[in-house]
Design a protein around this motif. Sequence first.
Motif, mmCIF file in Angstrom:
data_model
loop_
_atom_site.group_PDB
_atom_site.id
_atom_site.type_symbol
_atom_site.label_atom_id
_atom_site.label_comp_id
_atom_site.label_asym_id
_atom_site.label_seq_id
_atom_site.Cartn_x
_atom_site.Cartn_y
_atom_site.Cartn_z
ATOM 1 N N ALA A 1 0.838 -1.204 0.000
ATOM 2 C CA ALA A 1 0.000 0.000 0.000
ATOM 3 C C ALA A 1 0.874 1.255 0.000
ATOM 4 N N MET A 2 1.937 1.230 0.780
ATOM 5 C CA MET A 2 2.865 2.360 0.801
ATOM 6 C C MET A 2 3.568 2.534 -0.543
ATOM 7 N N LEU A 3 4.087 1.433 -1.088
ATOM 8 C CA LEU A 3 4.870 1.522 -2.323
ATOM 9 C C LEU A 3 4.038 2.024 -3.506
ATOM 10 N N LEU A 4 2.755 1.764 -3.502
ATOM 11 C CA LEU A 4 1.919 2.168 -4.637
ATOM 12 C C LEU A 4 1.220 3.503 -4.438
ATOM 13 N N THR A 5 0.925 3.871 -3.194
ATOM 14 C CA THR A 5 0.178 5.113 -2.973
ATOM 15 C C THR A 5 1.068 6.328 -2.734
ATOM 16 N N VAL A 6 2.235 6.142 -2.126
ATOM 17 C CA VAL A 6 3.102 7.302 -1.868
ATOM 18 C C VAL A 6 3.579 7.949 -3.174
ATOM 19 N N PRO A 7 3.995 7.196 -4.218
ATOM 20 C CA PRO A 7 4.313 7.863 -5.486
ATOM 21 C C PRO A 7 3.133 8.619 -6.080
ATOM 22 N N LEU A 8 1.928 8.064 -5.955
ATOM 23 C CA LEU A 8 0.755 8.789 -6.454
ATOM 24 C C LEU A 8 0.523 10.062 -5.656
ATOM 25 N N LEU A 9 0.695 9.983 -4.338
ATOM 26 C CA LEU A 9 0.585 11.195 -3.532
ATOM 27 C C LEU A 9 1.659 12.203 -3.910
ATOM 28 N N THR A 10 2.830 11.725 -4.281
ATOM 29 C CA THR A 10 3.913 12.622 -4.664
ATOM 30 C C THR A 10 3.582 13.362 -5.954
ATOM 31 N N VAL A 11 3.002 12.662 -6.919
ATOM 32 C CA VAL A 11 2.593 13.328 -8.174
ATOM 33 C C VAL A 11 1.567 14.416 -7.878
ATOM 34 N N MET A 12 0.590 14.081 -7.051
ATOM 35 C CA MET A 12 -0.407 15.081 -6.674
ATOM 36 C C MET A 12 0.237 16.234 -5.913
ATOM 37 N N ALA A 13 1.204 15.911 -5.026
ATOM 38 C CA ALA A 13 1.888 16.950 -4.263
ATOM 39 C C ALA A 13 2.690 17.870 -5.182
ATOM 40 N N ASP A 14 3.339 17.302 -6.195
ATOM 41 C CA ASP A 14 4.066 18.138 -7.162
ATOM 42 C C ASP A 14 3.120 19.112 -7.850
ATOM 43 N N PHE A 15 1.990 18.607 -8.288
ATOM 44 C CA PHE A 15 1.028 19.474 -8.969
ATOM 45 C C PHE A 15 0.538 20.587 -8.052
ATOM 46 N N MET A 16 0.191 20.239 -6.792
ATOM 47 C CA MET A 16 -0.318 21.251 -5.867
ATOM 48 C C MET A 16 0.772 22.250 -5.493
ATOM 49 N N GLY A 17 2.012 21.768 -5.351
ATOM 50 C CA GLY A 17 3.097 22.695 -5.057
ATOM 51 C C GLY A 17 3.334 23.677 -6.186
ATOM 52 N N LEU A 18 3.316 23.170 -7.419
ATOM 53 C CA LEU A 18 3.473 24.068 -8.575
ATOM 54 C C LEU A 18 2.296 25.027 -8.682
ATOM 55 N N LEU A 19 1.098 24.544 -8.387
ATOM 56 C CA LEU A 19 -0.074 25.422 -8.442
ATOM 57 C C LEU A 19 0.022 26.520 -7.396
ATOM 58 N N GLY A 20 0.401 26.145 -6.171
ATOM 59 C CA GLY A 20 0.537 27.171 -5.142
ATOM 60 C C GLY A 20 1.618 28.184 -5.481
ATOM 61 N N GLY A 21 2.750 27.716 -6.018
ATOM 62 C CA GLY A 21 3.802 28.650 -6.403
ATOM 63 C C GLY A 21 3.380 29.547 -7.544
ATOM 64 N N THR A 22 2.626 28.987 -8.500
ATOM 65 C CA THR A 22 2.164 29.791 -9.635
ATOM 66 C C THR A 22 1.210 30.885 -9.178
ATOM 67 N N VAL A 23 0.265 30.517 -8.326
ATOM 68 C CA VAL A 23 -0.694 31.520 -7.829
ATOM 69 C C VAL A 23 0.038 32.624 -7.078
ATOM 70 N N THR A 24 0.964 32.262 -6.224
ATOM 71 C CA THR A 24 1.703 33.263 -5.451
ATOM 72 C C THR A 24 2.574 34.119 -6.366
ATOM 73 N N GLY A 25 3.232 33.490 -7.354
ATOM 74 C CA GLY A 25 4.082 34.254 -8.263
ATOM 75 C C GLY A 25 3.296 35.241 -9.100
ATOM 76 N N VAL A 26 2.141 34.818 -9.594
ATOM 77 C CA VAL A 26 1.328 35.707 -10.421
ATOM 78 C C VAL A 26 0.804 36.883 -9.604
ATOM 79 N N VAL A 27 0.395 36.596 -8.341
ATOM 80 C CA VAL A 27 -0.204 37.653 -7.519
ATOM 81 C C VAL A 27 0.862 38.616 -6.989
#
Length: 368
Positions: free
Chosen positions: A260-286
């Motif tokens: 469960a860890m080996l399969l879900t943590v990489p998926l959480l990481t992909v989602m985390a990358d997207f959310m981190g980039l989204l948060g940085g983009t919103v802050t950078g634009v504003v």
Amino acid sequence: MSINTPSHHSSAVFRLQGELTVLTVSSISARLRQQVLESGARELAIDPSGLTRLDTAGAVWLRQVTESGIDGARLRLDSPLPTAISAFYEGVSFPVASAAVPAERPRASFLERFGDRAYIDVNAFLSFLHLVSDLTWAGIGELWRRRGVRPGTFTEQATRVGADGVSIVAVILFLIGGVSTLQAAAQLRQFGANVLVADLLAIGITRELGPLMTAIMVAGRSGSAFAAEIATMKFTEEIDALRTMAIDPLRLIAVPKLWAMLLTVPLLTVMADFMGLLGGTVTGVVSLDIAPVTFVNRVTNALLLKDIVTGLIKSISFAWAITMVSVYRGLQFRGGAAGVGDATTASVVSSIFAIIVLDLAWGLLFYL
């Protein structure tokens, strides 16, 4: 009872007759004190030859007064006890002073303490390696042999690790992306290179912050739960019960958690990358007055497949380390309810330490 007191008042004889039991000890003790005060004797002999009955309270009292004295007068037995009760007296009222006093252990030297600590740590490390090999081999073996694992366990564990942790990981990485953008902009603004914030954000989130922060949150949330669950099962002797029934606890309990860890943590990481980039983009634009299209184009141009794959490889190794450490700490449980808390705390601390060490090792491998 009777007492004979010589004229010089240096010694006296106190004769015991009848029963010396818990019902008569208090009255006899009071009478003895009174006779000692009246006679002023410095030494008093007790004649127990007239006793007909003796119980535990009487035997203890008789031993106590003959060893410690009373009101400053020394007391001694003038004659042996009757044969019928002498064996009982000796068996019940053995002298406390005759008990062997253990010698005080000398303080260990620094080298002895260091050796003991090293011996314990080496044994613990070898025990951890043994668990790692067993659990890894059992996890690989489950790909071809499903016996010994309860159906539905993997789905249950994957839901607890992955789906239930999406919200907290998403919020934290969104905020971290925004903070990273602000920190980078504060430095790059001095050189008029605000637009490079997007490049720094893309590399930093996908290579480091995404997998690292995801693993730390999973260790604190799911890893601690693994350790607490296994420690509780050991406390309630469920682990021993499984072994008694010839069921491998690692295969039943730990292997589903590992996959469960080996399969879900990489998926959480992909989602985390997207959310981190989204948060940085919103802050950078504003905050930086950069056009949204420009910022997004810089982010996508800076991203390489190598950066994303590097983060995913790290996340898989982090997931493996979290599971191994959590299971090990749970199985090392000792004590009662407090031991469960200690195992949980040790699991989180050790998991974060292992994550940092692995991150350093991957950094040396990928970037040097």
